[in-house]
Design a protein around this motif. Structure first.
Motif, PDB file in Angstrom:
ATOM      1  N   PRO A  44       0.831  -1.208   0.000  1.00  0.00           N
ATOM      2  CA  PRO A  44       0.000   0.000   0.000  1.00  0.00           C
ATOM      3  C   PRO A  44       0.863   1.254   0.000  1.00  0.00           C
ATOM      4  O   PRO A  44       2.089   1.172  -0.076  1.00  0.00           O
ATOM      5  CB  PRO A  44      -0.760  -0.123   1.309  1.00  0.00           C
ATOM      6  CG  PRO A  44       0.209  -0.789   2.205  1.00  0.00           C
ATOM      7  CD  PRO A  44       1.023  -1.728   1.360  1.00  0.00           C
ATOM      8  N   TYR A  45       0.221   2.418   0.088  1.00  0.00           N
ATOM      9  CA  TYR A  45       0.930   3.704   0.263  1.00  0.00           C
ATOM     10  C   TYR A  45       1.727   3.637   1.545  1.00  0.00           C
ATOM     11  O   TYR A  45       1.235   3.154   2.560  1.00  0.00           O
ATOM     12  CB  TYR A  45      -0.113   4.827   0.337  1.00  0.00           C
ATOM     13  CG  TYR A  45       0.426   6.182   0.692  1.00  0.00           C
ATOM     14  CD1 TYR A  45       0.918   7.032  -0.278  1.00  0.00           C
ATOM     15  CD2 TYR A  45       0.413   6.621   2.013  1.00  0.00           C
ATOM     16  CE1 TYR A  45       1.404   8.283   0.050  1.00  0.00           C
ATOM     17  CE2 TYR A  45       0.904   7.866   2.347  1.00  0.00           C
ATOM     18  CZ  TYR A  45       1.397   8.692   1.356  1.00  0.00           C
ATOM     19  OH  TYR A  45       1.877   9.924   1.690  1.00  0.00           O
ATOM     20  N   MET A  46       2.984   4.127   1.514  1.00  0.00           N
ATOM     21  CA  MET A  46       3.797   4.178   2.733  1.00  0.00           C
ATOM     22  C   MET A  46       3.848   5.622   3.217  1.00  0.00           C
ATOM     23  O   MET A  46       4.021   6.548   2.412  1.00  0.00           O
ATOM     24  CB  MET A  46       5.212   3.682   2.462  1.00  0.00           C
ATOM     25  CG  MET A  46       5.288   2.229   2.003  1.00  0.00           C
ATOM     26  SD  MET A  46       4.628   1.085   3.224  1.00  0.00           S
ATOM     27  CE  MET A  46       6.062   0.778   4.219  1.00  0.00           C
ATOM     28  N   TYR A  93      -6.057 -11.371   3.258  1.00  0.00           N
ATOM     29  CA  TYR A  93      -5.599 -10.217   4.040  1.00  0.00           C
ATOM     30  C   TYR A  93      -5.216  -9.064   3.108  1.00  0.00           C
ATOM     31  O   TYR A  93      -4.591  -9.287   2.068  1.00  0.00           O
ATOM     32  CB  TYR A  93      -4.397 -10.581   4.909  1.00  0.00           C
ATOM     33  CG  TYR A  93      -4.796 -11.395   6.109  1.00  0.00           C
ATOM     34  CD1 TYR A  93      -5.335 -10.773   7.226  1.00  0.00           C
ATOM     35  CD2 TYR A  93      -4.652 -12.773   6.112  1.00  0.00           C
ATOM     36  CE1 TYR A  93      -5.711 -11.521   8.326  1.00  0.00           C
ATOM     37  CE2 TYR A  93      -5.031 -13.530   7.204  1.00  0.00           C
ATOM     38  CZ  TYR A  93      -5.566 -12.895   8.312  1.00  0.00           C
ATOM     39  OH  TYR A  93      -5.951 -13.621   9.383  1.00  0.00           O
ATOM     40  N   VAL A  94      -5.576  -7.833   3.513  1.00  0.00           N
ATOM     41  CA  VAL A  94      -5.258  -6.634   2.736  1.00  0.00           C
ATOM     42  C   VAL A  94      -4.231  -5.813   3.512  1.00  0.00           C
ATOM     43  O   VAL A  94      -4.369  -5.626   4.721  1.00  0.00           O
ATOM     44  CB  VAL A  94      -6.520  -5.778   2.485  1.00  0.00           C
ATOM     45  CG1 VAL A  94      -6.179  -4.544   1.683  1.00  0.00           C
ATOM     46  CG2 VAL A  94      -7.571  -6.586   1.783  1.00  0.00           C
ATOM     47  N   LYS A  95      -3.214  -5.333   2.820  1.00  0.00           N
ATOM     48  CA  LYS A  95      -2.233  -4.443   3.474  1.00  0.00           C
ATOM     49  C   LYS A  95      -2.741  -3.012   3.359  1.00  0.00           C
ATOM     50  O   LYS A  95      -3.002  -2.530   2.254  1.00  0.00           O
ATOM     51  CB  LYS A  95      -0.879  -4.562   2.782  1.00  0.00           C
ATOM     52  CG  LYS A  95      -0.148  -5.853   3.057  1.00  0.00           C
ATOM     53  CD  LYS A  95       1.233  -5.766   2.402  1.00  0.00           C
ATOM     54  CE  LYS A  95       1.911  -7.115   2.373  1.00  0.00           C
ATOM     55  NZ  LYS A  95       3.053  -7.096   1.433  1.00  0.00           N
ATOM     56  N   LEU A  96      -2.859  -2.349   4.512  1.00  0.00           N
ATOM     57  CA  LEU A  96      -3.316  -0.953   4.537  1.00  0.00           C
ATOM     58  C   LEU A  96      -2.128  -0.053   4.892  1.00  0.00           C
ATOM     59  O   LEU A  96      -1.188  -0.508   5.545  1.00  0.00           O
ATOM     60  CB  LEU A  96      -4.434  -0.789   5.563  1.00  0.00           C
ATOM     61  CG  LEU A  96      -5.762  -1.426   5.169  1.00  0.00           C
ATOM     62  CD1 LEU A  96      -6.702  -1.451   6.352  1.00  0.00           C
ATOM     63  CD2 LEU A  96      -6.388  -0.680   4.016  1.00  0.00           C
ATOM     64  N   PRO A  97      -2.158   1.225   4.502  1.00  0.00           N
ATOM     65  CA  PRO A  97      -1.012   2.120   4.767  1.00  0.00           C
ATOM     66  C   PRO A  97      -0.675   2.209   6.251  1.00  0.00           C
ATOM     67  O   PRO A  97      -1.568   2.086   7.107  1.00  0.00           O
ATOM     68  CB  PRO A  97      -1.493   3.467   4.236  1.00  0.00           C
ATOM     69  CG  PRO A  97      -2.518   3.131   3.244  1.00  0.00           C
ATOM     70  CD  PRO A  97      -3.191   1.883   3.709  1.00  0.00           C
ATOM     71  N   ASN A  98       0.616   2.449   6.545  1.00  0.00           N
ATOM     72  CA  ASN A  98       1.059   2.552   7.945  1.00  0.00           C
ATOM     73  C   ASN A  98       0.876   3.977   8.465  1.00  0.00           C
ATOM     74  O   ASN A  98       1.722   4.491   9.178  1.00  0.00           O
ATOM     75  CB  ASN A  98       2.518   2.113   8.071  1.00  0.00           C
ATOM     76  CG  ASN A  98       3.423   2.875   7.132  1.00  0.00           C
ATOM     77  OD1 ASN A  98       2.949   3.686   6.350  1.00  0.00           O
ATOM     78  ND2 ASN A  98       4.718   2.627   7.209  1.00  0.00           N
ATOM     79  N   VAL A  99      -0.210   4.629   8.087  1.00  0.00           N
ATOM     80  CA  VAL A  99      -0.461   6.002   8.519  1.00  0.00           C
ATOM     81  C   VAL A  99      -1.316   5.976   9.789  1.00  0.00           C
ATOM     82  O   VAL A  99      -2.363   5.345   9.810  1.00  0.00           O
ATOM     83  CB  VAL A  99      -1.189   6.804   7.421  1.00  0.00           C
ATOM     84  CG1 VAL A  99      -1.523   8.195   7.919  1.00  0.00           C
ATOM     85  CG2 VAL A  99      -0.348   6.880   6.176  1.00  0.00           C
TER      86      VAL A  99
END
Lengths: 138, 126
Positions: A44-46, A93-99
Motif C-alpha cells: 500500500p501507500y507508505m 488479508y489486505v495491506k493498509l497504509p502505515n499512517v
C-alpha cells in the motif's frame, strides 16, 4: 551582507516555507490513509516523513532552514482481513497504509504552531522597520 | 557635543537589536531542525567595551564573515529553556519572549532619538 533585519525576514520566510512543506506532507499522508495497492498482495501507500536542515548563507548572514529530504516510514503496513478487496492476498488479508491519523494530527498541530511563531517574527521585524521609518516623519 | 554621541549610541544599539532579531529569526526557523543549537549575539555591553580588531575588506574578492559587526555565539546550555530529544535546544516561548523584548527596546530607542531630534530642531529653528 544584508541588513540584519532583512536577513531576519529571510530566515523567517525560509521557516514559513519549510513548515508549509511539512504541512503538505501531512496532508498527503492523511489523504492516503486508505490507499491500498491494486493487485493482490500489493504494497500500500507508505507514510512519508520530512526532515529539515539548517543552512547558513554567507551573503545574508542568518541561519535559514531548508527541507533536507522526504523519506518513507518503514513501519510495516497494517493488515486487515477483507477477502473481497481486490488487493487481498490468497489468504484474504489486505495491506493498509502505515499512517496513524493521531500522529499526523499532532504533526499538523506542531507545524501550525511553528508557522505561527515564524509569522510573529515577521510582524516584530516589520514593526521595528516601521519605527525606524517613523523617525523620518518627526 | 553630547547629543551627537547619543545618536551614535542609539544607532549602534538599534543595529545590535537588529542582529539579535536576525539570530532569533534563525532560531525560530530552525525550531524543528534536529541537532540545532540556539544562537544568540554577545551582550551589548561587551560590544561597547570591546576594542577588538575587525577584518577589513580591501579587495572585491574578500568575503566578510556573516554579521561581521556582531559575533553570534551559541547560547550556553544553562540559558536554554528546553532541549528536545533530537538535540534541538530552541524553545519557541523563549525566542518569542526575547524577540518581544528586542522589539520594545528598539521602539524605545527610536522614540528617544525622535525626541532628541525634536530638541535639536527646536534649538536650530529658534
Amino acid at each position: 551582507m544584508l541588513d540584519p533585519l532583512a536577513s531576519a525576514l529571510q530566515s523567517s520566510a525560509s521557516g514559513l516555507q519549510a513548515q508549509s512543506h511539512r504541512l503538505r506532507v501531512v496532508s498527503e499522508n492523511l489523504a492516503n490513509t486508505e490507499s491500498t495497492g491494486r493487485t493482490p498482495g500489493a504494497d500500500p501507500y507508505m507514510r512519508k516523513t520530512i526532515s529539515f536542515e539548517s543552512v547558513l548563507d554567507e551573503t545574508e548572514g542568518g541561519a535559514g532552514v531548508r527541507v533536507n529530504g522526504i523519506g518513507a516510514d518503514d513501519k510495516p503496513p497494517r493488515v486487515e482481513f477483507d477477502p473481497d478487496n481486490p488487493a487481498a492476498d490468497e489468504r484474504g488479508y489486505v495491506k493498509l497504509p502505515n499512517v496513524n491519523v493521531l500522529i499526523e494530527m499532532a504533526d499538523m498541530r506542531e507545524a501550525n504552531r511553528t508557522y505561527e511563531a515564524n509569522l510573529q517574527m515577521v510582524k516584530q521585524v516589520r514593526d521595528m522597520l516601521a519605527s525606524t521609518i517613523d523617525l523620518l516623519r518627526a | 557635543m553630547t547629543a551627537i554621541h547619543l545618536f551614535d549610541l542609539a544607532f549602534r544599539r538599534n543595529e545590535w537589536l537588529g542582529a539579535k532579531q536576525a539570530a532569533i529569526a534563525g532560531n525560530i526557523a530552525n525550531a524543528n531542525t534536529p541537532g540545532f543549537k540556539a544562537q544568540d549575539v554577545e551582550p551589548f555591553s561587551d560590544i561597547l567595551n570591546s576594542t577588538a580588531l575587525k577584518l577589513v575588506k580591501t579587495a572585491s574578492m574578500h568575503m566578510l564573515p556573516p554579521a561581521a559587526a556582531f559575533q553570534t555565539t551559541g547560547v550556553r546550555d544553562s540559558a536554554a529553556w528546553a532541549t528536545a530529544h533530537s538535540g534541538n535546544s530552541v524553545s519557541l516561548d523563549q525566542e518569542l519572549v526575547k524577540s518581544g523584548e528586542a522589539q520594545r527596546a528598539f521602539s524605545l530607542n527610536s522614540a528617544v532619538v525622535k525626541s532628541f531630534h525634536r530638541i535639536l530642531l527646536s534649538a536650530s529653528k529658534g
